[in-house]
Motif scaffolding. Structure first.
Motif, mmCIF file in Angstrom:
data_model
loop_
_atom_site.group_PDB
_atom_site.id
_atom_site.type_symbol
_atom_site.label_atom_id
_atom_site.label_comp_id
_atom_site.label_asym_id
_atom_site.label_seq_id
_atom_site.Cartn_x
_atom_site.Cartn_y
_atom_site.Cartn_z
ATOM 1 N N PHE A 1 35.595 11.847 76.295
ATOM 2 C CA PHE A 1 36.166 11.857 74.948
ATOM 3 C C PHE A 1 35.256 12.605 73.972
ATOM 4 O O PHE A 1 35.720 13.418 73.166
ATOM 5 N N ILE A 2 33.953 12.352 74.055
ATOM 6 C CA ILE A 2 33.015 13.027 73.157
ATOM 7 C C ILE A 2 32.980 14.525 73.433
ATOM 8 O O ILE A 2 33.007 15.352 72.512
ATOM 9 N N GLY A 3 32.909 14.897 74.717
ATOM 10 C CA GLY A 3 32.853 16.314 75.063
ATOM 11 C C GLY A 3 34.097 17.078 74.646
ATOM 12 O O GLY A 3 34.014 18.206 74.157
ATOM 13 N N THR A 4 35.262 16.470 74.815
ATOM 14 C CA THR A 4 36.500 17.127 74.437
ATOM 15 C C THR A 4 36.636 17.227 72.925
ATOM 16 O O THR A 4 37.128 18.228 72.397
ATOM 17 N N THR A 5 36.194 16.204 72.216
ATOM 18 C CA THR A 5 36.270 16.238 70.753
ATOM 19 C C THR A 5 35.384 17.324 70.165
ATOM 20 O O THR A 5 35.758 17.992 69.194
ATOM 21 N N ASN A 6 34.210 17.535 70.759
ATOM 22 C CA ASN A 6 33.261 18.517 70.229
ATOM 23 C C ASN A 6 33.472 19.922 70.780
ATOM 24 O O ASN A 6 32.829 20.857 70.282
ATOM 25 N N GLU A 7 34.314 20.084 71.773
ATOM 26 C CA GLU A 7 34.476 21.391 72.413
ATOM 27 C C GLU A 7 35.116 22.390 71.452
ATOM 28 O O GLU A 7 36.093 22.087 70.766
ATOM 29 N N PHE A 8 34.576 23.609 71.417
ATOM 30 C CA PHE A 8 35.040 24.623 70.461
ATOM 31 C C PHE A 8 35.500 25.912 71.121
ATOM 32 O O PHE A 8 36.543 26.458 70.769
ATOM 33 N N VAL A 9 34.736 26.422 72.091
ATOM 34 C CA VAL A 9 34.974 27.771 72.603
ATOM 35 C C VAL A 9 36.327 27.871 73.290
ATOM 36 O O VAL A 9 37.157 28.718 72.955
ATOM 37 N N VAL A 10 36.572 27.006 74.272
ATOM 38 C CA VAL A 10 37.831 27.083 75.023
ATOM 39 C C VAL A 10 39.018 26.781 74.121
ATOM 40 O O VAL A 10 40.060 27.441 74.202
ATOM 41 N N ALA A 11 38.888 25.793 73.235
ATOM 42 C CA ALA A 11 39.992 25.449 72.334
ATOM 43 C C ALA A 11 40.309 26.591 71.376
ATOM 44 O O ALA A 11 41.471 26.851 71.071
ATOM 45 N N SER A 12 39.284 27.301 70.900
ATOM 46 C CA SER A 12 39.535 28.418 69.984
ATOM 47 C C SER A 12 40.187 29.591 70.684
ATOM 48 O O SER A 12 40.893 30.378 70.046
ATOM 49 N N VAL A 13 39.989 29.727 71.979
ATOM 50 C CA VAL A 13 40.590 30.837 72.731
ATOM 51 C C VAL A 13 42.027 30.524 73.134
ATOM 52 O O VAL A 13 42.911 31.378 73.041
ATOM 53 N N LEU A 14 42.277 29.283 73.555
ATOM 54 C CA LEU A 14 43.597 28.941 74.083
ATOM 55 C C LEU A 14 44.579 28.489 73.006
ATOM 56 O O LEU A 14 45.793 28.574 73.213
ATOM 57 N N LEU A 15 44.095 27.993 71.876
ATOM 58 C CA LEU A 15 44.976 27.523 70.807
ATOM 59 C C LEU A 15 44.922 28.509 69.643
ATOM 60 O O LEU A 15 43.884 28.632 68.975
ATOM 61 N N VAL A 16 46.031 29.187 69.396
ATOM 62 C CA VAL A 16 46.106 30.205 68.343
ATOM 63 C C VAL A 16 46.836 29.687 67.115
ATOM 64 O O VAL A 16 46.451 29.969 65.981
ATOM 65 N N ASP A 17 47.877 28.908 67.325
ATOM 66 C CA ASP A 17 48.668 28.375 66.217
ATOM 67 C C ASP A 17 47.846 27.361 65.430
ATOM 68 O O ASP A 17 47.316 26.404 66.006
ATOM 69 N N PRO A 18 47.713 27.530 64.094
ATOM 70 C CA PRO A 18 46.927 26.560 63.305
ATOM 71 C C PRO A 18 47.449 25.135 63.398
ATOM 72 O O PRO A 18 46.682 24.178 63.258
ATOM 73 N N GLU A 19 48.759 24.965 63.622
ATOM 74 C CA GLU A 19 49.325 23.630 63.706
ATOM 75 C C GLU A 19 48.992 22.927 65.019
ATOM 76 O O GLU A 19 49.234 21.735 65.160
ATOM 77 N N LYS A 20 48.428 23.653 65.991
ATOM 78 C CA LYS A 20 48.100 23.072 67.289
ATOM 79 C C LYS A 20 46.599 23.024 67.557
ATOM 80 O O LYS A 20 46.182 22.569 68.620
ATOM 81 N N GLN A 21 45.804 23.468 66.610
ATOM 82 C CA GLN A 21 44.365 23.522 66.817
ATOM 83 C C GLN A 21 43.724 22.149 66.669
ATOM 84 O O GLN A 21 44.308 21.227 66.093
ATOM 85 N N THR A 22 42.503 22.040 67.188
ATOM 86 C CA THR A 22 41.757 20.795 67.131
ATOM 87 C C THR A 22 40.813 20.794 65.929
ATOM 88 O O THR A 22 40.700 21.785 65.205
#
Length: 301
Positions: A228-249
Motif C-alpha cells: 500500500f505504501i509503495g503504490t501510494t508513493n509510486e510516481f514514474v510508472v503512474a505518470s507514464v501510464l495515466l495521461v487523463d487528469p481525472e484518472k491520475q493518482t
C-alpha cells in the motif's frame, strides 16, 4: 524471632548513591541516541506540516516552524476545479487498496505452493523470482508503455490510461519479492500441522484458507502495508501510464502543483502530502496488532 530478624536485616542490600557517569555508560547513551533519532525523523514531518499551514505558499517562509498558521493552502487544494484533489485521492485509494489485497492473495498462494508442494521447476522458479527482483521496475518503463499501448488497442479496458492496467503492472512488479518474503515465513510453520489436517481429510485449499492464512497473519499484514505504501508513493510508472487528469493518482497530481517553478504552490503541495499520509497512518495503526502480535508462536504450542 530476634535471631531471624537480625539475619534478615543483615542481607538487606545497601543502595549505592546515584552516579551519572556509571548510569550514562550503562543505559544513558541509549536514551541519547533514541532522542537524536526521534528528532532526526520528526523534523521533516514537522517541516512539511508547518509548510502546509503557512499562508505564504513558499518553503522559504516556512523556515521558522509554525511562525504563521492558517488553512489557506488546504482551501486552495480542495477548491481548485482545475486540480481535482478529491478525484486523485479516491483514485489512489482504489489503486493502492486493490493492489495491496491482490498482492497479498496472489503472493500467499504462490508462497504456499513453493513451501508445501514439490514439483518440477520449483527451485528454478524460486531462483528466477530472486533474479528478476535484481532489476528495478524503472528499467522497463518504455517496454511497459509499449506493451500497455498494444494491449489497449485490443482490450481498451485493461490498456493504457486505465486503472486496471496500472494495477496489473503493480502486481507483476511486486509479486516476486512478496512471494519470496512470504515463502520464508511459510517455512517457519511446522509441516505437522498440514499433515494432521490431511489425516482429517482436509485438502490443500482447505488447509490454506482455514489454517495457514491465520498462522501467517503477521507477514500478510506486513506485505499489505508495504504494498500500500509503495503504490501510494509510486510516481514514474503512474505518470507514464495515466495521461487523463481525472484518472491520475496523488503522486502525479501533486507534482503539477510544483512542476512550474514560477507558479509553484509549495503550501498546497505540503497540504496534499499531509492528507495523503493519513490513509497510510490509519492502515499502519490498524495492522499494528498483527505486525507485533506474533500469532505463529502461540499456534504451534
Amino acid at each position: 524471632m530476634t535471631i531471624q530478624a537480625t539475619r534478615t536485616e543483615a542481607f538487606v542490600p545497601v543502595k549505592r548513591p546515584f552516579n551519572f557517569q556509571r548510569w550514562f555508560a550503562a543505559t544513558g547513551w541509549r536514551h541519547l541516541v533514541g532522542v537524536v533519532m526521534v528528532v532526526f525523523s520528526a523534523f521533516p514531518l514537522l517541516y512539511v506540516l508547518s509548510a502546509s499551514l503557512n499562508p505564504q505558499g513558499t518553503l522559504t517562509g516556512s523556515n521558522e516552524l509554525f511562525s504563521e498558521i492558517g488553512l489557506d493552502a488546504y482551501g486552495r487544494l480542495l477548491d481548485n476545479p482545475e486540480q481535482p484533489f478529491a478525484v486523485w485521492f479516491a483514485n489512489t485509494l482504489i489503486i493502492s487498496g486493490t493492489t495491496a489485497v491482490l498482492s497479498v492473495f496472489l503472493g500467499a498462494l504462490a508462497a504456499y505452493s513453493f513451501s508445501r508442494m514439490r514439483f518440477t521447476g520449483r527451485r528454478t522458479g524460486l531462483l528466477t523470482l530472486v533474479l528478476v527482483q535484481m532489476f528495478p521496475q524503472l528499467l522497463a518503463v518504455v517496454a511497459l508503455f509499449l506493451l500497455m499501448s498494444t494491449i489497449g488497442d485490443m482490450f481498451p479496458a485493461i490498456g493504457l490510461n486505465t486503472h486496471i492496467g496500472l494495477i496489473m503492472v503493480y502486481l507483476g512488479g511486486a509479486l516476486g519479492v512478496n512471494t519470496y518474503l512470504m515463502y520464508g515465513f511459510f517455512n517457519t510453520i511446522p509441516a505437522s500441522i498440514d499433515e494432521a489436517a490431511k489425516i482429517d481429510g482436509a485438502s490443500h485449499a482447505r488447509i490454506f484458507f482455514t489454517i495457514i492464512l491465520r498462522l501467517v497473519a503477521p507477514i500478510l499484514a506486513v506485505v499489505a502495508l508495504l504494498s500500500f505504501i509503495g503504490t501510494t508513493n509510486e510516481f514514474v510508472v503512474a505518470s507514464v501510464l495515466l495521461v487523463d487528469p481525472e484518472k491520475q493518482t496523488l503522486a502525479v497530481g501533486l507534482y503539477k502543483l510544483v512542476s512550474n517553478p514560477n507558479y509553484a504552490d509549495w503550501s498546497a503541495f505540503s497540504a496534499g502530502a499531509v492528507l495523503a499520509a493519513l490513509p497510510v497512518m490509519a492502515l499502519f495503526l490498524f495492522l499494528q496488532k498483527y505486525i507485533v502480535g506474533g500469532l505463529t508462536a502461540g499456534s504451534v504450542k
